[in-house]
Design a protein around this motif. Structure first.
Motif, PDB file in Angstrom:
ATOM      1  N   PHE A 220     -76.101  27.530 -78.940  1.00 11.46           N
ATOM      2  CA  PHE A 220     -77.071  28.021 -79.928  1.00 11.46           C
ATOM      3  C   PHE A 220     -77.729  26.924 -80.771  1.00 11.46           C
ATOM      4  O   PHE A 220     -78.651  27.187 -81.531  1.00 11.46           O
ATOM      5  CB  PHE A 220     -76.414  29.055 -80.854  1.00 11.46           C
ATOM      6  N   ILE A 221     -77.271  25.671 -80.616  1.00  8.73           N
ATOM      7  CA  ILE A 221     -77.838  24.547 -81.371  1.00  8.73           C
ATOM      8  C   ILE A 221     -78.754  23.736 -80.467  1.00  8.73           C
ATOM      9  O   ILE A 221     -78.368  23.339 -79.361  1.00  8.73           O
ATOM     10  CB  ILE A 221     -76.723  23.654 -81.938  1.00  8.73           C
ATOM     11  N   GLY A 222     -79.969  23.468 -80.957  1.00 11.59           N
ATOM     12  CA  GLY A 222     -80.935  22.703 -80.177  1.00 11.59           C
ATOM     13  C   GLY A 222     -80.846  21.205 -80.425  1.00 11.59           C
ATOM     14  O   GLY A 222     -80.987  20.408 -79.498  1.00 11.59           O
ATOM     15  N   SER A 223     -80.641  20.802 -81.666  1.00 13.51           N
ATOM     16  CA  SER A 223     -80.548  19.376 -81.993  1.00 13.51           C
ATOM     17  C   SER A 223     -79.693  19.180 -83.242  1.00 13.51           C
ATOM     18  O   SER A 223     -79.576  20.078 -84.081  1.00 13.51           O
ATOM     19  CB  SER A 223     -81.935  18.773 -82.221  1.00 13.51           C
ATOM     20  N   ILE A 224     -79.112  17.977 -83.346  1.00 15.60           N
ATOM     21  CA  ILE A 224     -78.291  17.603 -84.495  1.00 15.60           C
ATOM     22  C   ILE A 224     -78.605  16.151 -84.853  1.00 15.60           C
ATOM     23  O   ILE A 224     -78.560  15.269 -83.982  1.00 15.60           O
ATOM     24  CB  ILE A 224     -76.782  17.734 -84.199  1.00 15.60           C
ATOM     25  N   ASP A 225     -78.922  15.906 -86.116  1.00 21.14           N
ATOM     26  CA  ASP A 225     -79.125  14.544 -86.618  1.00 21.14           C
ATOM     27  C   ASP A 225     -77.963  14.206 -87.544  1.00 21.14           C
ATOM     28  O   ASP A 225     -77.779  14.852 -88.584  1.00 21.14           O
ATOM     29  CB  ASP A 225     -80.450  14.441 -87.381  1.00 21.14           C
ATOM     30  N   THR A 226     -77.176  13.195 -87.193  1.00 22.75           N
ATOM     31  CA  THR A 226     -75.946  12.893 -87.925  1.00 22.75           C
ATOM     32  C   THR A 226     -76.085  11.610 -88.748  1.00 22.75           C
ATOM     33  O   THR A 226     -76.717  10.644 -88.321  1.00 22.75           O
ATOM     34  CB  THR A 226     -74.755  12.742 -86.969  1.00 22.75           C
TER      35      THR A 226
END
Length: 245
Positions: A220-226
C-alpha cells in the motif's frame, strides 16, 4: 494533538552548519511566541541515506519544523494572530534561510504508538529517524489509513529495538501559503522512530520482523523518503502530554 510541519530546503548560499545555526538562533525566536503553540521543535537533517527497500519519492529537505497545537482551530487562530511586524520579520528572514520564501506545510494528526521512556528523553545521543510516505497510486486515502494505522502498526510493535514510534497522518497541505491539493504536495504521512543507540537501530532493520513489515508496506506504500535528524526544542510546555512519543 496536531502538528504543523514545515518542510525546509535551505538557501544554496548556506552550508549545512550555517543553516542549522541560523534556523535555531535567528529564525526560531521570531516565531516562537505564536499564540496557542504547545511545543515547537526544529529537526535538522544529519543523514540522508535511504534506509528502506521501498524506493524514495519527492520529499527533499534539509530540515522540518514542528509546531504542536491542541487542535486545528487553535492552529488557525495562532497563525492568524501573528502581527504584521512579526510576520514581515519572519518572511524577510526566510529569504536568507530558505530556497523559497514560504516553505511547504503539512498538518499532521499525530498518533503515538509507543512513547519514549522517560529515562531516555532529552538524551543527545538518541537516534531519531523519520520517513515521509506516499501511498501507492491504486490505494485510496481511506485504504492507506486503515492499513497503516492498524495492521502495519501491529507489525511495527513486533519489531525489536525501537524505543519510540509515532504515526503522523496528513490532514491538510499548504503550498505558497495557500491550501494545496494532494497532487501539489503528495505526502500522506510521516513516521517517527527513536532508537537508544546504533545497536538497537541495526537490530531493528536487520530483524525478520522488519522484513515482514516491509513486505506488508509494499502492498500500500508507493514511496518512502528517509532521514536521520537532530532535534532542538525551541518551545516546550511541561503540561503538554503529547509532546514526547
Amino acid at each position: 494533538m496536531i502538528v504543523r510541519c514545515g518542510l525546509l530546503k535551505k538557501n544554496d548560499n548556506l552550508t549545512d552548519e550555517q543553516f542549522a545555526e541560523h534556523w535555531l538562533n535567528v529564525h526560531g525566536p521570531i516565531v516562537a511566541d505564536m499564540k496557542n503553540v504547545r511545543a515547537y521543535k526544529q529537526n535538522v537533517v544529519i543523514d540522508r541515506e535511504h534506509r528502506h527497500p521501498i524506493g524514495g519519492g519527492s520529499v527533499d529537505i534539509d530540515g522540518f519544523s514542528e509546531m504542536h497545537f491542541d487542535d486545528f482551530t487553535a492552529m488557525l487562530d495562532g497563525v492568524s494572530s501573528m502581527d504584521q511586524e512579526t510576520g514581515n520579520a519572519m518572511l524577510e528572514d526566510a529569504e536568507k534561510l530558505l530556497s523559497k520564501r514560504l516553505c511547504d506545510i503539512v498538518v499532521f494528526d499525530r498518533r503515538v504508538v509507543r512513547e519514549v521512556p522517560e529515562y531516555l528523553r532529552n538524551r543527545d545521543d538518541m537516534i531519531h529517524r523519520v520517513a515521509f510516505i506516499r501511498r501507492s497510486e491504486n490505494v485510496s486515502a481511506a485504504e492507506f489509513q486503515r492499513e497503516w494505522c492498524y495492521a502495519h502498526a501491529k507489525l511495527v510493535e513486533a519489531c525489536p529495538g525501537h524505543a519510540g514510534y509515532a504515526q503522523n497522518l496528513v490532514m491538510a497541505r499548504y503550498v505558497d501559503g495557500k491550501p494545496a491539493t494532494y497532487d501539489e504536495l503528495p505526502v500522506d504521512a510521516m513516521v517517527e522512530f527513536y532508537f537508544e543507540n546504533w545497536d538497537a537501530f541495526n537490530c531493528f532493520y536487520a530483524s525478520e520482523e522488519f522484513k515482514r513489515l516491509s513486505a506488508h508496506g509494499a502492498g500500500f506504500i508507493g514511496s518512502i523518503d528517509t532521514y536521520l535528524v537532530q532535534s532542538h526544542t525551541v518551545v516546550e510546555h511541561p503540561s503538554d502530554g503529547g509532546y514526547w512519543l
